[in-house]
Write a protein that holds these residues in place. Sequence first.
Motif, PDB file in Angstrom:
ATOM      1  N   LEU A   8       0.830  -1.204   0.000  1.00  0.00           N
ATOM      2  CA  LEU A   8       0.000   0.000   0.000  1.00  0.00           C
ATOM      3  C   LEU A   8       0.865   1.256   0.000  1.00  0.00           C
ATOM      4  CD1 LEU A   8      -2.780   1.387   0.178  1.00  0.00           C
ATOM      5  CD2 LEU A   8      -2.563   1.237   2.670  1.00  0.00           C
ATOM      6  N   VAL A   9       1.863   1.302   0.869  1.00  0.00           N
ATOM      7  CA  VAL A   9       2.735   2.479   0.944  1.00  0.00           C
ATOM      8  C   VAL A   9       3.494   2.663  -0.366  1.00  0.00           C
ATOM      9  CG1 VAL A   9       4.743   3.489   2.110  1.00  0.00           C
ATOM     10  CG2 VAL A   9       2.898   2.461   3.460  1.00  0.00           C
ATOM     11  N   SER A  10       3.979   1.578  -0.941  1.00  0.00           N
ATOM     12  CA  SER A  10       4.676   1.656  -2.220  1.00  0.00           C
ATOM     13  C   SER A  10       3.757   2.191  -3.316  1.00  0.00           C
ATOM     14  CB  SER A  10       5.205   0.273  -2.596  1.00  0.00           C
ATOM     15  OG  SER A  10       5.814   0.298  -3.865  1.00  0.00           O
ATOM     16  N   THR A  11       2.538   1.690  -3.356  1.00  0.00           N
ATOM     17  CA  THR A  11       1.566   2.143  -4.358  1.00  0.00           C
ATOM     18  C   THR A  11       1.253   3.623  -4.174  1.00  0.00           C
ATOM     19  OG1 THR A  11       0.607  -0.056  -4.542  1.00  0.00           O
ATOM     20  CG2 THR A  11      -0.773   1.793  -5.264  1.00  0.00           C
ATOM     21  N   ILE A  12       1.102   4.039  -2.933  1.00  0.00           N
ATOM     22  CA  ILE A  12       0.816   5.461  -2.661  1.00  0.00           C
ATOM     23  C   ILE A  12       1.959   6.334  -3.153  1.00  0.00           C
ATOM     24  CG2 ILE A  12       0.615   7.166  -0.800  1.00  0.00           C
ATOM     25  CD1 ILE A  12      -1.008   4.993   0.712  1.00  0.00           C
ATOM     26  N   LYS A  13       3.170   5.935  -2.854  1.00  0.00           N
ATOM     27  CA  LYS A  13       4.328   6.736  -3.280  1.00  0.00           C
ATOM     28  C   LYS A  13       4.429   6.810  -4.798  1.00  0.00           C
ATOM     29  CE  LYS A  13       6.878   6.320   0.983  1.00  0.00           C
ATOM     30  NZ  LYS A  13       8.097   5.952   1.661  1.00  0.00           N
ATOM     31  N   GLN A  14       4.156   5.710  -5.479  1.00  0.00           N
ATOM     32  CA  GLN A  14       4.177   5.717  -6.945  1.00  0.00           C
ATOM     33  C   GLN A  14       3.049   6.580  -7.497  1.00  0.00           C
ATOM     34  OE1 GLN A  14       3.982   1.617  -8.136  1.00  0.00           O
ATOM     35  NE2 GLN A  14       5.964   1.122  -7.221  1.00  0.00           N
ATOM     36  N   SER A  15       1.875   6.454  -6.915  1.00  0.00           N
ATOM     37  CA  SER A  15       0.723   7.228  -7.374  1.00  0.00           C
ATOM     38  C   SER A  15       0.901   8.702  -7.088  1.00  0.00           C
ATOM     39  CB  SER A  15      -0.556   6.718  -6.707  1.00  0.00           C
ATOM     40  OG  SER A  15      -0.790   5.384  -7.071  1.00  0.00           O
ATOM     41  N   PHE A  16       1.528   9.016  -5.986  1.00  0.00           N
ATOM     42  CA  PHE A  16       1.775  10.412  -5.624  1.00  0.00           C
ATOM     43  C   PHE A  16       2.604  11.077  -6.711  1.00  0.00           C
ATOM     44  CE2 PHE A  16       1.363  13.413  -2.210  1.00  0.00           C
ATOM     45  CZ  PHE A  16       2.369  14.333  -2.441  1.00  0.00           C
ATOM     46  N   GLY A  17       3.605  10.374  -7.193  1.00  0.00           N
ATOM     47  CA  GLY A  17       4.431  10.911  -8.275  1.00  0.00           C
ATOM     48  C   GLY A  17       3.638  11.135  -9.547  1.00  0.00           C
ATOM     49  N   ALA A  18       2.740  10.213  -9.846  1.00  0.00           N
ATOM     50  CA  ALA A  18       1.914  10.353 -11.046  1.00  0.00           C
ATOM     51  C   ALA A  18       0.988  11.554 -10.925  1.00  0.00           C
ATOM     52  CB  ALA A  18       1.101   9.083 -11.279  1.00  0.00           C
ATOM     53  N   LEU A  19       0.413  11.750  -9.738  1.00  0.00           N
ATOM     54  CA  LEU A  19      -0.471  12.896  -9.535  1.00  0.00           C
ATOM     55  C   LEU A  19       0.306  14.201  -9.627  1.00  0.00           C
ATOM     56  CD1 LEU A  19      -3.252  14.042  -8.907  1.00  0.00           C
ATOM     57  CD2 LEU A  19      -2.749  13.746  -6.475  1.00  0.00           C
ATOM     58  N   SER A  20       1.529  14.201  -9.129  1.00  0.00           N
ATOM     59  CA  SER A  20       2.314  15.439  -9.170  1.00  0.00           C
ATOM     60  C   SER A  20       2.636  15.859 -10.598  1.00  0.00           C
ATOM     61  CB  SER A  20       3.599  15.307  -8.342  1.00  0.00           C
ATOM     62  OG  SER A  20       4.497  14.415  -8.949  1.00  0.00           O
ATOM     63  N   LYS A  21       2.745  14.888 -11.501  1.00  0.00           N
ATOM     64  CA  LYS A  21       2.973  15.227 -12.906  1.00  0.00           C
ATOM     65  C   LYS A  21       1.724  15.849 -13.520  1.00  0.00           C
ATOM     66  CE  LYS A  21       6.401  11.621 -13.590  1.00  0.00           C
ATOM     67  NZ  LYS A  21       6.662  10.292 -14.133  1.00  0.00           N
ATOM     68  N   SER A  22       0.558  15.415 -13.050  1.00  0.00           N
ATOM     69  CA  SER A  22      -0.697  15.944 -13.582  1.00  0.00           C
ATOM     70  C   SER A  22      -1.032  17.320 -13.034  1.00  0.00           C
ATOM     71  CB  SER A  22      -1.852  14.996 -13.241  1.00  0.00           C
ATOM     72  OG  SER A  22      -1.626  13.750 -13.812  1.00  0.00           O
ATOM     73  N   ASN A  23      -0.649  17.573 -11.780  1.00  0.00           N
ATOM     74  CA  ASN A  23      -0.986  18.835 -11.143  1.00  0.00           C
ATOM     75  C   ASN A  23       0.138  19.250 -10.202  1.00  0.00           C
ATOM     76  OD1 ASN A  23      -2.219  21.042  -9.990  1.00  0.00           O
ATOM     77  ND2 ASN A  23      -4.209  20.051  -9.810  1.00  0.00           N
ATOM     78  N   PRO A  24       1.278  19.655 -10.749  1.00  0.00           N
ATOM     79  CA  PRO A  24       2.440  19.939  -9.907  1.00  0.00           C
ATOM     80  C   PRO A  24       2.231  21.090  -8.927  1.00  0.00           C
ATOM     81  CG  PRO A  24       2.853  20.572 -12.183  1.00  0.00           C
ATOM     82  CD  PRO A  24       1.563  19.841 -12.161  1.00  0.00           C
ATOM     83  N   LYS A  25       1.461  22.079  -9.297  1.00  0.00           N
ATOM     84  CA  LYS A  25       1.240  23.217  -8.405  1.00  0.00           C
ATOM     85  C   LYS A  25       0.480  22.785  -7.148  1.00  0.00           C
ATOM     86  CE  LYS A  25      -0.303  28.013  -8.487  1.00  0.00           C
ATOM     87  NZ  LYS A  25      -0.912  29.071  -9.300  1.00  0.00           N
ATOM     88  N   MET A  26      -0.540  21.950  -7.323  1.00  0.00           N
ATOM     89  CA  MET A  26      -1.314  21.466  -6.189  1.00  0.00           C
ATOM     90  C   MET A  26      -0.452  20.604  -5.273  1.00  0.00           C
ATOM     91  SD  MET A  26      -3.114  18.792  -4.618  1.00  0.00           S
ATOM     92  CE  MET A  26      -2.842  17.544  -5.840  1.00  0.00           C
TER      93      MET A  26
END
Length: 113
Positions: A8-26
């Motif tokens: 779960l933690v690994s998935t969150i960290k990977q997903s967090f990176g993907a979200l940051s590419k979509s909305n880096p300012k947020m």
Amino acid sequence: MFSNWPDLVSTIKQSFGALSKSNPKMVKAYMALGEAAAENNVLDAKTRELISLAVAVTTRCDGCLGTHAQAAIAAGATREEVAAALATAISLNAGAAYIYSMHALEAYDALKS
């Protein structure tokens, strides 16, 4: 086991990176919240992580539980310290349920009249 926490933690960290590419300012603003909370160094990292775990319990956030448990371990928190923080969360959440039960009864009474 309730969850596979390492996955779960690994998935969150990977997903967090993907979200940051979509909305880096947020994501930058979100990260700044944690940095601001730690800025004055009034609370050490272990205490902040114990508080974070207690809050994660009251908000029922599995992702928060996993990431902050990992961070609490890295900050040197013992199992006994984590258990004490969780006991505080339990006592507060039960109190919150009691207070909001009074709100619910008040709403019922006010709306029934």
